[in-house]
Design a protein around this motif. Structure first.
Motif, PDB file in Angstrom:
ATOM      1  N   TYR A  32       0.891  -1.006   0.098  1.00  0.00           N
ATOM      2  CA  TYR A  32       0.066   0.055   0.036  1.00  0.00           C
ATOM      3  C   TYR A  32       0.742   1.296   0.189  1.00  0.00           C
ATOM      4  O   TYR A  32       2.049   1.179   0.511  1.00  0.00           O
ATOM      5  N   SER A  79       1.338   3.267   1.811  1.00  0.00           N
ATOM      6  CA  SER A  79       2.020   3.795   3.197  1.00  0.00           C
ATOM      7  C   SER A  79       2.877   2.811   3.599  1.00  0.00           C
ATOM      8  O   SER A  79       3.947   2.926   4.355  1.00  0.00           O
ATOM      9  N   HIS A  80       2.707   1.451   3.255  1.00  0.00           N
ATOM     10  CA  HIS A  80       3.601   0.468   3.785  1.00  0.00           C
ATOM     11  C   HIS A  80       3.522  -0.838   2.924  1.00  0.00           C
ATOM     12  O   HIS A  80       2.465  -1.158   2.363  1.00  0.00           O
ATOM     13  N   VAL A 109       3.171  -4.717   2.089  1.00  0.00           N
ATOM     14  CA  VAL A 109       2.165  -5.845   2.943  1.00  0.00           C
ATOM     15  C   VAL A 109       2.892  -7.105   2.612  1.00  0.00           C
ATOM     16  O   VAL A 109       2.784  -8.106   3.619  1.00  0.00           O
ATOM     17  N   THR A 148      -2.490 -13.989  11.508  1.00  0.00           N
ATOM     18  CA  THR A 148      -3.211 -13.176  12.227  1.00  0.00           C
ATOM     19  C   THR A 148      -4.026 -11.927  11.869  1.00  0.00           C
ATOM     20  O   THR A 148      -3.658 -12.015  10.299  1.00  0.00           O
ATOM     21  N   ASN A 149      -4.650 -11.274  12.207  1.00  0.00           N
ATOM     22  CA  ASN A 149      -5.146 -10.097  11.710  1.00  0.00           C
ATOM     23  C   ASN A 149      -4.294  -9.146  11.137  1.00  0.00           C
ATOM     24  O   ASN A 149      -3.209  -8.838  11.901  1.00  0.00           O
ATOM     25  N   GLY A 150      -4.406  -8.678  10.063  1.00  0.00           N
ATOM     26  CA  GLY A 150      -3.596  -7.642   9.403  1.00  0.00           C
ATOM     27  C   GLY A 150      -2.192  -8.316   8.710  1.00  0.00           C
ATOM     28  O   GLY A 150      -1.332  -7.494   8.486  1.00  0.00           O
ATOM     29  N   THR A 151      -2.253  -9.405   8.437  1.00  0.00           N
ATOM     30  CA  THR A 151      -1.109 -10.383   8.144  1.00  0.00           C
ATOM     31  C   THR A 151      -1.108 -10.061   6.726  1.00  0.00           C
ATOM     32  O   THR A 151       0.190 -10.043   5.929  1.00  0.00           O
ATOM     33  N   GLY A 152      -2.027  -9.898   5.818  1.00  0.00           N
ATOM     34  CA  GLY A 152      -1.960  -9.763   4.547  1.00  0.00           C
ATOM     35  C   GLY A 152      -3.267 -10.832   3.850  1.00  0.00           C
ATOM     36  O   GLY A 152      -2.907 -10.931   2.608  1.00  0.00           O
ATOM     37  N   LYS A 153      -3.837 -11.388   4.525  1.00  0.00           N
ATOM     38  CA  LYS A 153      -4.606 -12.584   3.806  1.00  0.00           C
ATOM     39  C   LYS A 153      -5.580 -11.892   2.838  1.00  0.00           C
ATOM     40  O   LYS A 153      -5.538 -12.414   1.660  1.00  0.00           O
ATOM     41  N   SER A 154      -6.317 -10.739   3.280  1.00  0.00           N
ATOM     42  CA  SER A 154      -7.290 -10.337   2.379  1.00  0.00           C
ATOM     43  C   SER A 154      -6.475  -9.669   0.950  1.00  0.00           C
ATOM     44  O   SER A 154      -6.963  -9.770  -0.008  1.00  0.00           O
ATOM     45  N   THR A 155      -5.356  -9.126   1.545  1.00  0.00           N
ATOM     46  CA  THR A 155      -4.604  -8.465   0.434  1.00  0.00           C
ATOM     47  C   THR A 155      -4.132  -9.576  -0.514  1.00  0.00           C
ATOM     48  O   THR A 155      -4.098  -9.047  -1.943  1.00  0.00           O
ATOM     49  N   GLN A 168     -14.727  -9.824   2.403  1.00  0.00           N
ATOM     50  CA  GLN A 168     -14.827 -10.061   3.720  1.00  0.00           C
ATOM     51  C   GLN A 168     -15.834  -9.177   4.345  1.00  0.00           C
ATOM     52  O   GLN A 168     -16.621  -9.679   5.281  1.00  0.00           O
TER      53      GLN A 168
HETATM   54  N1  LIG Z   1      -6.664   0.215   1.604  1.00  0.00           N
HETATM   55  C1  LIG Z   1      -5.633   0.041   2.535  1.00  0.00           C
HETATM   56  N2  LIG Z   1      -4.635   0.985   2.649  1.00  0.00           N
HETATM   57  C2  LIG Z   1      -3.507   0.936   3.468  1.00  0.00           C
HETATM   58  N3  LIG Z   1      -3.487  -0.054   4.154  1.00  0.00           N
HETATM   59  C3  LIG Z   1      -4.152  -1.192   4.195  1.00  0.00           C
HETATM   60  C4  LIG Z   1      -5.320  -1.182   3.498  1.00  0.00           C
HETATM   61  N4  LIG Z   1      -6.138  -2.192   3.636  1.00  0.00           N
HETATM   62  C5  LIG Z   1      -5.362  -2.985   4.546  1.00  0.00           C
HETATM   63  N5  LIG Z   1      -4.398  -2.484   4.903  1.00  0.00           N
HETATM   64  C6  LIG Z   1      -3.258  -2.686   5.734  1.00  0.00           C
HETATM   65  O1  LIG Z   1      -2.768  -3.994   5.055  1.00  0.00           O
HETATM   66  C7  LIG Z   1      -2.320  -4.944   6.156  1.00  0.00           C
HETATM   67  C8  LIG Z   1      -2.916  -6.498   5.657  1.00  0.00           C
HETATM   68  O2  LIG Z   1      -4.321  -6.047   5.816  1.00  0.00           O
HETATM   69  P1  LIG Z   1      -5.445  -7.445   5.272  1.00  0.00           P
HETATM   70  O3  LIG Z   1      -4.751  -7.798   4.093  1.00  0.00           O
HETATM   71  O4  LIG Z   1      -6.662  -6.652   5.340  1.00  0.00           O
HETATM   72  O5  LIG Z   1      -5.109  -8.435   6.468  1.00  0.00           O
HETATM   73  P2  LIG Z   1      -5.782  -9.780   7.025  1.00  0.00           P
HETATM   74  O6  LIG Z   1      -6.808  -9.837   6.081  1.00  0.00           O
HETATM   75  O7  LIG Z   1      -4.871 -10.611   7.037  1.00  0.00           O
HETATM   76  O8  LIG Z   1      -6.483  -9.241   8.237  1.00  0.00           O
HETATM   77  C9  LIG Z   1      -2.791  -4.509   7.696  1.00  0.00           C
HETATM   78  O9  LIG Z   1      -1.678  -3.964   8.038  1.00  0.00           O
HETATM   79  C10 LIG Z   1      -3.493  -3.387   6.901  1.00  0.00           C
HETATM   80  O10 LIG Z   1      -3.597  -2.447   8.054  1.00  0.00           O
END
Ligand SMILES: Nc1ncnc2c1ncn2[C@@H]1O[C@H](COP(=O)(O)OP(=O)(O)O)[C@@H](O)[C@H]1O
Ligand SMILES: [Mg+2]
Lengths: 359, 262
Positions: free
Chosen positions: B12, B14-15, B17, B36-43, B83
């Motif tokens: 992203y 900002s950072h 993933v 864990t939450n936020g590890t990047g599964k959805s991404t 999700q």
């Molecule tokens: N639209 C976005 N913009 C910036 N950062 C994002 C966005 N969506 C998710 N993130 C960040 O990317 C990381 C992975 O998110 P996500 O894939 O949703 O994790 P998970 O599904 O494993 O919980 C997290 O640190 C989250 O804060």
């Protein structure tokens, strides 16, 4: 057993679709009815038979003049602008996923008006003739239109840019629209303040009050063409819009190029708004309220909402114009004010009636 | 093999993933992505079907790079359930009909309507067909979205936490429906989940993710006390009971010395 349930579901589906088509038919008939009433309303009291005869070029020359040169263009302008503005609002509300989106709330009307101001005052494309009547003549309507269109598109570019690049939330997009709107309003004020010729300011202010009687046949033709092409474009895209209603990610996963579809939709909607505002002046509220009212009648499915909103827009604008011309005849009220007087209570009523019809 | 992910990275603005994620998935595979939450599964799921554009790496569908495929082609191959659901206020039937979007040229044809009907039937939604989406429970809504993905007739499902908002019965029902449909039609599944036990019942392969990297890929054997502690930082015991595996987190104070069935 299972196949009976299948059949039943299909039947129910067809029935629901049929009900929505019936709504569209009813709205169409209502629009035609109001169009007929519009044609018959006016300062010179003509009987229905005379109006119909004059429409086909029969009867007294005076009547033919009134019907063919005053009432018919007015009606056609109303049809084009009403359908166009409602379509523009409908698409903007979908593309930005915000019920408050419309040509005026997004600043497009004000931007177009600013462009017209620049054209009329800075480039001297308009003036007042027969100043006693306050008749506005735009000497060079193409410069006015082009300027209005340019500034309308600048407003759209700003809004789209902000919402796509910065990933604005829907509320922020509307707030940005309000900011852009007031920016152009301020610009307009300053241009008018420094105008050398006060008749030009008068021309511009008259210009700003929307008036369906202003457009020439040529302008009506341009407006109609833009609206017709946009309508076709919007209808081609109706499935994409339905997908966008489900959210950005879902739409993309269904194969929709969301950015492209948005860009196209907003561009066409802005084009309608720009052309309408530059030919007729500002007619507010229809773009906001016509799609909203229609949505509450037949739901958000764009297959039906797009044509139904267009008809609703025509109905509201023609009804408003007829009222504006008859309520304190021979005085004519600005149609933009009447659209609000008519649309707002209807809208409030539908808002308060919980849930609404979904048909 | 129907899909392979090769060296996928994503940031992203900002950072970063995802870092160098690679795995493959075969015809009737069902892969659970754990982390864990936020590890990047959805991404990760969004990168696979191009909702997000990866920074580096390739996604190949049947050997063809996603870059070379149009959005419509990707949509015909991959059905996605996000999700978070935000369904437009239309009927269940019309919602599922949206799954036919990639195939519809001008209007929905007889074939599309039949496919929608079958998808509704498969998820036992026929009775809800004419209901509006705002008149449904969370579980019913989830089924509608899954039915939409089925109507897409994809080769691969990407399901992002399809069971998180459901009660235990609906979780099991939904899982078994997905499994049945996937098996019947030979659809591969990538699913993210938080319930490790549910994943153990459902999936035949697992991807363990940590900080946007793949920590492990493999069968049930990679779900061990050690890997769970590595990934989640939680002590747990994994039991094998009658051939199926069950994970029980450890109580911090006491081991389960006085276990009794209730
Ligand atoms: N639209 C976005 N913009 C910036 N950062 C994002 C966005 N969506 C998710 N993130 C960040 O990317 C990381 C992975 O998110 P996500 O894939 O949703 O994790 P998970 O599904 O494993 O919980 C997290 O640190 C989250 O804060
Ligand atoms: Mg997630």
């Amino acid at each position: 057993m299972a196949s009976a349930a299948n059949k039943k579901t299909r039947e129910l589906y067809e029935k629901a679709a049929g009900r929505k088509r019936l709504w569209i038919l009813l709205l169409f008939l209502a629009a035609m009815g109001i169009a007929f009433i519009t044609l018959n309303a006016g300062a010179s009291h003509l009987s229905v038979t005379k109006v119909v005869a004059a429409l086909f070029g029969n009867g007294e020359t005076k009547d033919i003049m009134v019907v063919q040169n005053i009432r018919l263009p007015r009606l056609c302008a109303g049809l084009a602008a009403g359908t166009g503005l409602a379509l523009a609002g409908c698409i903007m509300q979908n593309n930005l996923r915000n019920p408050l989106a419309s040509p005026s709330t997004l600043g497009i009307s004000n931007a177009a008006a600013f462009g017209a101001n620049v054209a009329i005052i800075v480039f001297h494309s308009g003036s007042v003739v027969n100043s006693g009547l306050g008749q506005v003549v735009i000497n060079n309507p193409y410069i006015v239109t082009v300027m209005a269109l340019c500034f309308a598109l600048i407003a759209v570019a700003l809004i789209l840019g902000l919402s796509i690049i910065r990933k604005f939330s829907p509320e922020s997009v509307i707030l940005a629209g309000v900011a852009i709107s007031s920016l152009f309003a301020a610009g307009t004020m300053i241009i008018q303040y420094f105008a050398a010729d006060s008749t030009q300011v008068a021309a511009v202010i008259f210009w700003t009050f929307g008036d369906l009687g202003r457009a020439s046949w040529q302008e009506i033709a341009i407006m109609s063409a833009v609206v017709a092409v946009s309508f076709l474009y919007f209808m081609v895209r109706r499935w994409d819009y339905n997908a966008i209603d489900g959210g950005e990610d879902v739409a993309k996963s269904l194969g929709v190029h969301t950015e492209r579809v948005r860009l196209g939709g907003m561009f066409m909607a802005a084009l309608i708004a720009a052309v309408t505002v530059s030919f007729l002046g500002i007619i507010g509220f229809i773009g906001l309220v016509a799609p909203q009212i229609t949505k509450r009648l037949i739901g958000t499915d764009k297959r039906y909402l797009i044509p139904a909103s267009a008809l609703m827009g025509a109905i509201i604008l023609l009804a408003s114009d007829t009222l504006a011309r008859t309520i304190i005849s021979p005085q004519v009220l600005p149609v933009g004010a009447v659209t609000s007087f008519l649309g707002a209570p209807l809208f409030l009523y539908l808002l308060m009636r919980k849930g609404g019809v979904k048909g | 093999m129907i899909l392979s992910v090769d060296g996928l990275s994503f940031s992203y603005p900002s950072h970063p993933v995802l870092h160098d994620v690679s795995f493959t998935i075969g015809q009737s595979d069902c892969i659970a992505v754990l982390g864990t939450n936020g590890t990047g599964k959805s991404t990760l799921l969004k990168c696979i079907n191009r909702i997000l554009k990866p920074k580096a790496g390739a996604v190949l569908i049947d050997g063809k790079s996603c870059d070379a495929l149009s959005r419509l082609d990707i949509a015909k191959n991959i059905g996605y359930v996000s999700q978070y659901q935000s369904l437009p206020k239309i009927t269940v039937f019309d919602s599922v009909l949206l799954g036919r979007k990639p195939y519809i040229k001008w209007d929905a044809g007889e074939k599309d309507l039949t496919i929608v009907n079958n998808a509704l039937k498969e998820l036992e939604l026929l009775d809800y067909a004419m209901r509006y989406t705002d008149e449904l429970s969370g579980g019913e809504l989830q089924k509608v979205v899954i039915a939409r993905a089925i109507a897409q007739e994809p080769k691969l499902f990407l399901l992002d936490e399809p069971t998180s908002s459901l009660d235990i019965k609906n979780q099991l029902d939904t899982i078994s429906v997905i499994k049945t449909v996937a098996r019947k039609r030979g659809i591969a599944v990538i699913v993210t989940m938080h319930d490790i036990n549910l994943a153990l019942r459902f999936a035949n392969r697992f991807i363990l993710m940590k900080n946007g990297r793949i920590f492990g890929v493999g069968g049930k054997e990679i779900i061990t006390a050690k890997s769970i502690e590595e990934i989640y930082g939680v002590k747990a015991t994994v039991y094998e009971i009658d051939g199926s595996m069950i994970m029980i987190p450890k109580n911090h104070e006491a081991e389960f010395s006085a276990r009794k069935e209730v």
